[in-house]
Scaffold this active site. Structure first.
Site, mmCIF file in Angstrom:
data_model
loop_
_atom_site.group_PDB
_atom_site.id
_atom_site.type_symbol
_atom_site.label_atom_id
_atom_site.label_comp_id
_atom_site.label_asym_id
_atom_site.label_seq_id
_atom_site.Cartn_x
_atom_site.Cartn_y
_atom_site.Cartn_z
ATOM 1 N N GLY A 3 18.812 -10.748 -28.489
ATOM 2 C CA GLY A 3 20.119 -11.581 -28.698
ATOM 3 C C GLY A 3 21.468 -11.109 -27.913
ATOM 4 O O GLY A 3 22.808 -11.807 -26.633
ATOM 5 N N VAL A 76 16.160 -14.146 -33.476
ATOM 6 C CA VAL A 76 15.556 -13.114 -34.690
ATOM 7 C C VAL A 76 13.412 -13.126 -34.314
ATOM 8 O O VAL A 76 13.949 -13.000 -33.448
ATOM 9 C CB VAL A 76 15.238 -14.309 -35.745
ATOM 10 C CG1 VAL A 76 16.763 -14.558 -36.118
ATOM 11 C CG2 VAL A 76 14.614 -15.020 -35.723
ATOM 12 N N GLU A 158 12.406 -4.548 -21.242
ATOM 13 C CA GLU A 158 13.716 -3.297 -21.816
ATOM 14 C C GLU A 158 13.921 -2.163 -20.851
ATOM 15 O O GLU A 158 13.440 -2.188 -19.932
ATOM 16 C CB GLU A 158 12.995 -2.904 -23.081
ATOM 17 C CG GLU A 158 12.430 -3.834 -24.127
ATOM 18 C CD GLU A 158 11.951 -2.930 -25.809
ATOM 19 O OE1 GLU A 158 12.531 -2.485 -25.994
ATOM 20 O OE2 GLU A 158 12.351 -4.314 -26.894
ATOM 21 N N LYS A 214 5.570 -19.012 -21.350
ATOM 22 C CA LYS A 214 5.594 -17.068 -21.950
ATOM 23 C C LYS A 214 4.540 -16.942 -22.486
ATOM 24 O O LYS A 214 4.685 -15.399 -22.007
ATOM 25 C CB LYS A 214 7.574 -17.192 -22.898
ATOM 26 C CG LYS A 214 7.479 -16.308 -23.384
ATOM 27 C CD LYS A 214 8.329 -15.257 -22.944
ATOM 28 C CE LYS A 214 7.896 -14.213 -23.344
ATOM 29 N NZ LYS A 214 8.921 -13.024 -22.588
ATOM 30 N N PHE A 266 -0.592 -0.731 -22.942
ATOM 31 C CA PHE A 266 0.308 -1.294 -23.045
ATOM 32 C C PHE A 266 1.252 -0.678 -24.734
ATOM 33 O O PHE A 266 0.823 -1.638 -25.499
ATOM 34 C CB PHE A 266 0.733 -2.463 -21.905
ATOM 35 C CG PHE A 266 -0.554 -3.232 -23.198
ATOM 36 C CD1 PHE A 266 0.080 -4.373 -24.361
ATOM 37 C CD2 PHE A 266 -1.282 -3.910 -22.404
ATOM 38 C CE1 PHE A 266 -1.258 -4.393 -24.419
ATOM 39 C CE2 PHE A 266 -1.971 -4.719 -22.890
ATOM 40 C CZ PHE A 266 -2.447 -4.844 -23.944
ATOM 41 N N CYS A 270 6.054 -6.730 -27.194
ATOM 42 C CA CYS A 270 5.580 -8.183 -26.985
ATOM 43 C C CYS A 270 4.084 -8.273 -26.450
ATOM 44 O O CYS A 270 3.106 -9.578 -27.020
ATOM 45 C CB CYS A 270 6.496 -7.921 -25.550
ATOM 46 S SG CYS A 270 8.577 -8.296 -26.163
ATOM 47 N N ARG A 343 7.749 1.361 -30.756
ATOM 48 C CA ARG A 343 6.994 -0.586 -31.242
ATOM 49 C C ARG A 343 6.511 -0.574 -30.134
ATOM 50 O O ARG A 343 6.331 -1.028 -29.180
ATOM 51 C CB ARG A 343 8.098 -1.969 -31.543
ATOM 52 C CG ARG A 343 8.909 -2.074 -32.402
ATOM 53 C CD ARG A 343 9.876 -3.311 -31.713
ATOM 54 N NE ARG A 343 10.655 -3.208 -31.098
ATOM 55 C CZ ARG A 343 11.612 -4.594 -31.185
ATOM 56 N NH1 ARG A 343 10.809 -5.589 -32.046
ATOM 57 N NH2 ARG A 343 11.633 -4.397 -29.671
HETATM 58 C C1 UGA Z 1 7.489 -7.285 -21.396
HETATM 59 C C2 UGA Z 1 7.513 -8.352 -19.899
HETATM 60 O O1 UGA Z 1 7.540 -7.698 -18.728
HETATM 61 C C3 UGA Z 1 9.336 -8.843 -20.253
HETATM 62 O O2 UGA Z 1 8.558 -9.583 -18.623
HETATM 63 C C4 UGA Z 1 9.357 -9.750 -21.181
HETATM 64 O O3 UGA Z 1 10.203 -11.190 -21.507
HETATM 65 C C5 UGA Z 1 8.797 -8.954 -22.596
HETATM 66 O O4 UGA Z 1 7.866 -8.474 -22.185
HETATM 67 C C6 UGA Z 1 9.482 -10.078 -23.671
HETATM 68 O O5 UGA Z 1 7.838 -10.674 -24.608
HETATM 69 O O6 UGA Z 1 10.345 -9.425 -24.344
HETATM 70 P P1 UGA Z 1 8.262 -4.799 -21.446
HETATM 71 O O7 UGA Z 1 7.320 -5.133 -23.409
HETATM 72 O O8 UGA Z 1 9.999 -5.224 -21.833
HETATM 73 O O9 UGA Z 1 8.803 -6.602 -21.205
HETATM 74 O O10 UGA Z 1 8.087 -3.974 -20.627
HETATM 75 P P2 UGA Z 1 6.867 -4.134 -19.501
HETATM 76 O O11 UGA Z 1 7.621 -2.892 -18.298
HETATM 77 O O12 UGA Z 1 6.808 -5.490 -19.666
HETATM 78 O O13 UGA Z 1 5.986 -3.061 -20.243
HETATM 79 C C7 UGA Z 1 5.664 -3.088 -21.794
HETATM 80 C C8 UGA Z 1 3.963 -1.977 -21.223
HETATM 81 O O14 UGA Z 1 2.824 -1.756 -20.032
HETATM 82 C C9 UGA Z 1 5.189 -0.530 -21.581
HETATM 83 O O15 UGA Z 1 4.371 -0.202 -22.818
HETATM 84 C C10 UGA Z 1 4.291 -0.257 -20.252
HETATM 85 O O16 UGA Z 1 4.573 1.568 -20.250
HETATM 86 C C11 UGA Z 1 2.954 -0.328 -19.844
HETATM 87 N N1 UGA Z 1 2.650 -0.649 -18.194
HETATM 88 C C12 UGA Z 1 3.594 -1.343 -17.612
HETATM 89 C C13 UGA Z 1 1.236 -0.331 -18.002
HETATM 90 O O17 UGA Z 1 0.858 0.598 -18.672
HETATM 91 N N2 UGA Z 1 1.065 -0.329 -16.441
HETATM 92 C C14 UGA Z 1 1.655 -1.045 -15.183
HETATM 93 O O18 UGA Z 1 1.696 -1.004 -14.571
HETATM 94 C C15 UGA Z 1 3.191 -1.521 -16.230
#
Ligand code: UGA
Length: 431
Positions: A3, A76, A158, A214, A266, A270, A343
């Protein structure tokens, strides 16, 4: 989370629109109005501070802001009902998304609105939520008031939220092609984005497709992480280098190089939730094999964290008490670099396991506060010490574990570090 940054960008790009961010949490709104914003995001501070003097307001007076608005964006929180962990096994109940906040908002909007409005769903939600919100609004609307619900999922990450909002790969607006009101509402929302997003990047579709696009985007990104992590398990046995394997795969333009960094798994709010939501959807549609396919992405993710912990424990297995009483320096705690968000952070799972085996942890993260770390680990300060910098965390430790890929950890002077560590000294790089 979404938001604040979204509102700041809309207000900056559309000077003729007044954006009011409302929240029932008075402390949070006070923080948005202060010098210490409640979320850390590069570029957000200066943008919010600038826009606050113009057309961006933060308020707890939800009802009057809702009543005055022509368009309401619902952003939200929609957490998983599941426990906040990547190590735990999934119960069917744990796959559901908690939509209570969305439902309450829809109910409240219907009750206070004296005029017709467009309601835009931006929270990440299970497929079918837009229809559910439409039903709640229709059922509770005052006489003569009509609501048109659109789905407009957010794709920001993020740590790069402002850049992602300013230069999106695409914007998706889901409505109903059969309904003239919905088409009009889609064009109103499109008009807002057209202030800064090229037209060809704004995709309109039906609400189901929008919601499913999405979930599928996040599921596919997470699937890539699980895929490369599954290959890392092979590398560790045969002595191949996962970074080189990833480079070799990513150089194929059909595969691409993004999201192929092997890691602890990951985290974040999300990926886990969205795959869980997809699994739930498949189950409820009678597609058990497809549910199982996506469930494996989560399973590999949990396995990666477990393998990392096992490796540490195995290394200390020859000591008389194993890892018990050893001092382990933990570098990083947030779920990824560039954010203070914890989270579903795999770091917490690793730390909890090591504490369970009696290790003493000294933890440093550039953005996560002591309070948050201790709260997340649900432990007193006895077995955990929070440090101000990586060097004091590492001093007199038996092992260093890298839990978050913060850039500053790449600059660590390892010669200096080694002098301050106990012998034998180990480094485990989870990133
Ligand atoms: C993710 C998506 O990338 C966004 O496009 C989406 O809008 C968002 O979720 C959401 O639904 O709100 P985010 O969770 O902020 O974004 O972060 P990411 O950069 O995607 O990373 C997610 C996790 O994957 C992290 O723990 C990161 O360390 C891990 N990751 C990412 C890896 O372990 N290896 C990678 O190569 C990339």
């Amino acid at each position: 989370y979404v938001g604040g940054p979204t509102s700041a960008v809309i207000s900056a790009k559309c000077s003729e629109i007044t954006v009011t961010v409302v929240d029932k949490d008075a402390e949070r709104i006070a923080a948005w109005n202060s010098d210490n914003l409640p979320v850390y995001e590069p570029g957000l501070d200066s943008l919010v501070k600038k826009q606050r003097t113009k057309n961006l307001l933060f308020s707890t007076d939800i009802k009057s802001a809702v009543d005055r608005a022509q368009m309401i964006i619902l952003a939200v929180n929609t957490p998983s009902i599941a426990a906040d962990t990547t190590l735990g096994s999934e119960s069917p109940r744990g796959l559901q998304t908690d939509l209570r906040a969305v439902k309450q908002c829809a109910q409240m909007i219907a009750e206070v609105s004296l005029e017709s409005k467009i309601v835009v769903g931006k929270s990440t939600v299970p497929c079918g939520t837009s229809r559910m919100v439409q039903e709640i609004l229709d059922k509770n609307a005052r006489g003569g008031v009509e609501f048109t619900v659109l789905s407009n999922p957010e794709f920001l990450s993020e740590g790069s939220a402002i850049q992602d909002l300013l230069f999106p790969d695409r914007v998706i607006i889901g409505g109903s092609a059969q309904d003239a009101n919905s088409q009009w509402a889609q064009s109103e929302l499109k008009w807002i984005y057209q202030h800064w997003v090229p037209e060809h990047k704004i995709l309109t579709m039906d609400r189901w497709s929008s919601e499913l696009a999405k979930l599928s985007s996040n599921a596919m990104l997470a699937q890539r992480v699980s895929s490369i992590n599954s290959i890392s398990a092979i590398c560790e046995i045969v002595g191949a280098d996962i970074t080189q394997v990833a480079a070799g795969c990513g150089a194929d333009s059909r595969v691409g190089s993004m999201f192929l960094r092997a890691s602890l798994g990951f985290g974040g709010s999300c990926f886990h939730k969205d795959i869980a939501s997809l699994v739930w959807l498949c189950q409820s549609l009678g597609l058990p094999e497809i549910a199982e396919y996506w469930r494996q992405v989560l399973a590999i993710n949990g396995l990666q964290t477990k393998r990392f912990v096992s490796r540490i424990l195995d290394t200390f297995a020859s000591s008389p008490k194993g890892i018990c009483g050893k001092r382990v320096a933990c570098l990083g705690f947030s779920y990824k670099e560039g954010t203070g968000d914890t989270r579903n952070t795999p770091a917490a799972d690793v730390c909890r396991e090591l504490i369970r085996y009696g290790a003493h942890l000294s933890i440093f993260d550039p953005k996560v506060s002591e309070h948050h770390i201790l709260e997340k680990l649900d432990t007193g300060a006895d077995s955990v010490q929070i440090c101000e910098d990586p060097y004091s965390a590492i001093s007199e430790s038996d092992a260093v574990i890298v839990l978050t890929a913060w850039a500053e950890f790449r600059e660590i002077d390892w010669k200096r570090v080694l002098k301050s560590m106990n012998r034998p000294a180990f480094v485990f790089d989870g990133q």
